[in-house]
Design a protein around this motif. Sequence first.
Motif, PDB file in Angstrom:
ATOM      1  N   ALA A  87       0.849  -1.195   0.000  1.00 49.61           N
ATOM      2  CA  ALA A  87       0.000   0.000   0.000  1.00 49.61           C
ATOM      3  C   ALA A  87       0.886   1.246   0.000  1.00 49.61           C
ATOM      4  O   ALA A  87       1.793   1.380   0.819  1.00 49.61           O
ATOM      5  N   ARG A  88       0.610   2.145  -0.943  1.00 49.30           N
ATOM      6  CA  ARG A  88       1.415   3.364  -1.088  1.00 49.30           C
ATOM      7  C   ARG A  88       0.584   4.572  -0.643  1.00 49.30           C
ATOM      8  O   ARG A  88      -0.502   4.818  -1.161  1.00 49.30           O
ATOM      9  N   GLY A  89       1.102   5.292   0.346  1.00 50.29           N
ATOM     10  CA  GLY A  89       0.429   6.487   0.842  1.00 50.29           C
ATOM     11  C   GLY A  89       1.154   7.738   0.393  1.00 50.29           C
ATOM     12  O   GLY A  89       2.383   7.738   0.229  1.00 50.29           O
ATOM     13  N   TYR A  90       0.397   8.815   0.215  1.00 44.60           N
ATOM     14  CA  TYR A  90       0.970  10.101  -0.204  1.00 44.60           C
ATOM     15  C   TYR A  90       0.692  11.136   0.875  1.00 44.60           C
ATOM     16  O   TYR A  90      -0.451  11.315   1.314  1.00 44.60           O
ATOM     17  N   PHE A  91       1.745  11.820   1.313  1.00 42.99           N
ATOM     18  CA  PHE A  91       1.624  12.817   2.376  1.00 42.99           C
ATOM     19  C   PHE A  91       2.417  14.044   1.937  1.00 42.99           C
ATOM     20  O   PHE A  91       3.607  13.947   1.631  1.00 42.99           O
ATOM     21  N   ASP A  92       1.774  15.214   1.880  1.00 38.51           N
ATOM     22  CA  ASP A  92       2.497  16.383   1.396  1.00 38.51           C
ATOM     23  C   ASP A  92       2.459  17.535   2.392  1.00 38.51           C
ATOM     24  O   ASP A  92       1.744  17.494   3.396  1.00 38.51           O
ATOM     25  N   GLY A  93       3.250  18.560   2.122  1.00 42.99           N
ATOM     26  CA  GLY A  93       3.286  19.707   3.013  1.00 42.99           C
ATOM     27  C   GLY A  93       4.376  20.683   2.642  1.00 42.99           C
ATOM     28  O   GLY A  93       5.144  20.473   1.698  1.00 42.99           O
ATOM     29  N   CYS A  94       4.453  21.769   3.423  1.00 43.17           N
ATOM     30  CA  CYS A  94       5.501  22.776   3.244  1.00 43.17           C
ATOM     31  C   CYS A  94       6.774  22.347   3.961  1.00 43.17           C
ATOM     32  O   CYS A  94       7.876  22.579   3.480  1.00 43.17           O
ATOM     33  N   PHE A  95       6.625  21.758   5.153  1.00 42.18           N
ATOM     34  CA  PHE A  95       7.739  21.309   5.983  1.00 42.18           C
ATOM     35  C   PHE A  95       8.708  22.458   6.250  1.00 42.18           C
ATOM     36  O   PHE A  95       9.914  22.343   6.055  1.00 42.18           O
ATOM     37  N   ASP A  96       8.124  23.574   6.687  1.00 45.34           N
ATOM     38  CA  ASP A  96       8.884  24.789   6.972  1.00 45.34           C
ATOM     39  C   ASP A  96       9.147  24.879   8.474  1.00 45.34           C
ATOM     40  O   ASP A  96       8.229  24.690   9.279  1.00 45.34           O
ATOM     41  N   ILE A  97      10.369  25.191   8.874  1.00 47.56           N
ATOM     42  CA  ILE A  97      10.782  25.197  10.281  1.00 47.56           C
ATOM     43  C   ILE A  97      10.270  23.910  10.936  1.00 47.56           C
ATOM     44  O   ILE A  97       9.348  23.904  11.748  1.00 47.56           O
ATOM     45  N   MET A  98      10.901  22.822  10.589  1.00 47.78           N
ATOM     46  CA  MET A  98      10.434  21.500  11.013  1.00 47.78           C
ATOM     47  C   MET A  98      10.461  21.342  12.527  1.00 47.78           C
ATOM     48  O   MET A  98      11.382  21.801  13.212  1.00 47.78           O
ATOM     49  N   HIS A  99       9.440  20.672  13.043  1.00 51.47           N
ATOM     50  CA  HIS A  99       9.326  20.426  14.471  1.00 51.47           C
ATOM     51  C   HIS A  99       8.719  19.046  14.697  1.00 51.47           C
ATOM     52  O   HIS A  99       8.379  18.336  13.742  1.00 51.47           O
ATOM     53  N   SER A 100       8.550  18.669  15.959  1.00 50.25           N
ATOM     54  CA  SER A 100       8.091  17.319  16.273  1.00 50.25           C
ATOM     55  C   SER A 100       6.681  17.050  15.761  1.00 50.25           C
ATOM     56  O   SER A 100       6.314  15.888  15.540  1.00 50.25           O
ATOM     57  N   GLY A 101       5.874  18.089  15.569  1.00 48.41           N
ATOM     58  CA  GLY A 101       4.547  17.897  14.990  1.00 48.41           C
ATOM     59  C   GLY A 101       4.624  17.385  13.564  1.00 48.41           C
ATOM     60  O   GLY A 101       3.879  16.478  13.165  1.00 48.41           O
ATOM     61  N   HIS A 102       5.544  17.966  12.771  1.00 44.37           N
ATOM     62  CA  HIS A 102       5.763  17.471  11.409  1.00 44.37           C
ATOM     63  C   HIS A 102       6.200  16.006  11.447  1.00 44.37           C
ATOM     64  O   HIS A 102       5.672  15.156  10.725  1.00 44.37           O
ATOM     65  N   TYR A 103       7.199  15.737  12.287  1.00 47.34           N
ATOM     66  CA  TYR A 103       7.761  14.386  12.322  1.00 47.34           C
ATOM     67  C   TYR A 103       6.742  13.371  12.814  1.00 47.34           C
ATOM     68  O   TYR A 103       6.689  12.236  12.316  1.00 47.34           O
ATOM     69  N   ASN A 104       5.911  13.762  13.770  1.00 49.65           N
ATOM     70  CA  ASN A 104       4.911  12.821  14.263  1.00 49.65           C
ATOM     71  C   ASN A 104       3.846  12.542  13.210  1.00 49.65           C
ATOM     72  O   ASN A 104       3.330  11.429  13.109  1.00 49.65           O
ATOM     73  N   ALA A 105       3.504  13.556  12.418  1.00 43.91           N
ATOM     74  CA  ALA A 105       2.549  13.338  11.321  1.00 43.91           C
ATOM     75  C   ALA A 105       3.134  12.380  10.285  1.00 43.91           C
ATOM     76  O   ALA A 105       2.439  11.483   9.782  1.00 43.91           O
TER      77      ALA A 105
END
Length: 446
Positions: free
Chosen positions: A15-33
């Motif tokens: 199964a292939r999932g797609y997840f996108d974003g800006c990923f600007d000033i990365m923090h633990s919220g980005h990484y947890n998502a």
Amino acid sequence: AAPAAASEGAPERPARGYFDGCFDIMHSGHYNAIRQAKMICDVLVVGVHSDAEIADNKALPVMRQDERYELLKHIKWIDEIVRDVPYSPLISTLEGARADFCIHGDDMPVNAQGICAYDEMKDAGKLRIVKRTEGVSTTDLIGRLLTLARQEHRDGDFDASKAPQKMDADAVMNSAFNSFGASSKACSDASDLVGRLAQKYGMAAEDVKQLRQAMAGAEVGPPAAKMQRTAEDSESMRTRAPVQLLASTRRISEFSSAKQPKEGDRVVYVSGAFDMFHVGHAEFLKEAKEMGTFLCVGIHDDRTVSSTKGACFPVMTLNERVLNVCACKWVDEVVIGAPRDVTEDLIKTWNIQVVAQGSDHQRCENLISGDWDKHSIPKRLGIFREVTSKWPHLCHDTVVGRIIEEREAYLKRNRDRARREDVYYNSKEVSNSPLEAFKEVQLEAV
């Protein structure tokens, strides 16, 4: 035509999932998502928006696109990366990524047209939802950076234990910019009025000087009082949501590699603040790992960072910095609250064969005078190595400078994002809040 039925006993297609974003000033919220997204698919494809695409839909990102693209290469859980993807993903976007479905947090963004950026995915039944990580956001970090920069600019007596402060985003940014000489329009108008009245009524120069000084004092004032007053004045623009990122052993275990050195491993040790984790940090960790087979990273506690880098540091708490470093795929183990000196006891305990440090990169002036060297023992033992930085310009001052240069854009961005965060927190209930994704949980399509 319908796809041919899989032959009996043939393995299922991943199964292939797609997840996108800006990923600007990365923090633990980005990484947890990203971590949660990986939990609900076999192959995670991450799409990254370009600077131009982000600017068209919200505001110019603080971190430039090359910095954002390159950082994601170092993050665990990511299998493939697609650059320059549309802010609002299309079915064709999924097809290009060969993905079966799209994944996003439960805080849906709005695009430049004022509609949900994921409507097409939702309508097609291709959207999977993961839980937002509460208590940290890029908006919050921009506010922290400017609050700390403002205080650093004013005096050296800032108590780092009281930062970051959770307050109205407009208040933080306006007060910060005022400290850098970008006075509010009201103060500028008042100053002009003083000049005109002085000329009209022939006021003495000393009287004019005293009046201007009184105005300046009223505008700046004591840091705490100024921030409180500005926050109260703009309270009607934003309702504050005082939500804290909570440290937990579960979260650390989810991020941790949980590895131990094996017999024959060559252990490499690095240590530092790793504040505002960026691609320069990640590249350094990659090169350090290549010096051995097991990388152990020591992260200094907040008090140590503050005492050596300055009262306004760190921007991120120890818990946040630990999670960011754990998200890097080159890291095998993290020592939380590591001693600043690399001691002989530390070297023996971890059987360290190499101690590495980055060099030739811009860093905050060390406040400790003299010839003191935290790497004196590794140097004496002949195990010290230096790694030349590939991103020498990236540091706290660089990030703050970019925000200052784009003042109006970031004011508007924080205003809009702050309101959205308030709506999210105020409407949150246990009944409508999704569970975090675990390996054994498959979230339903929206």
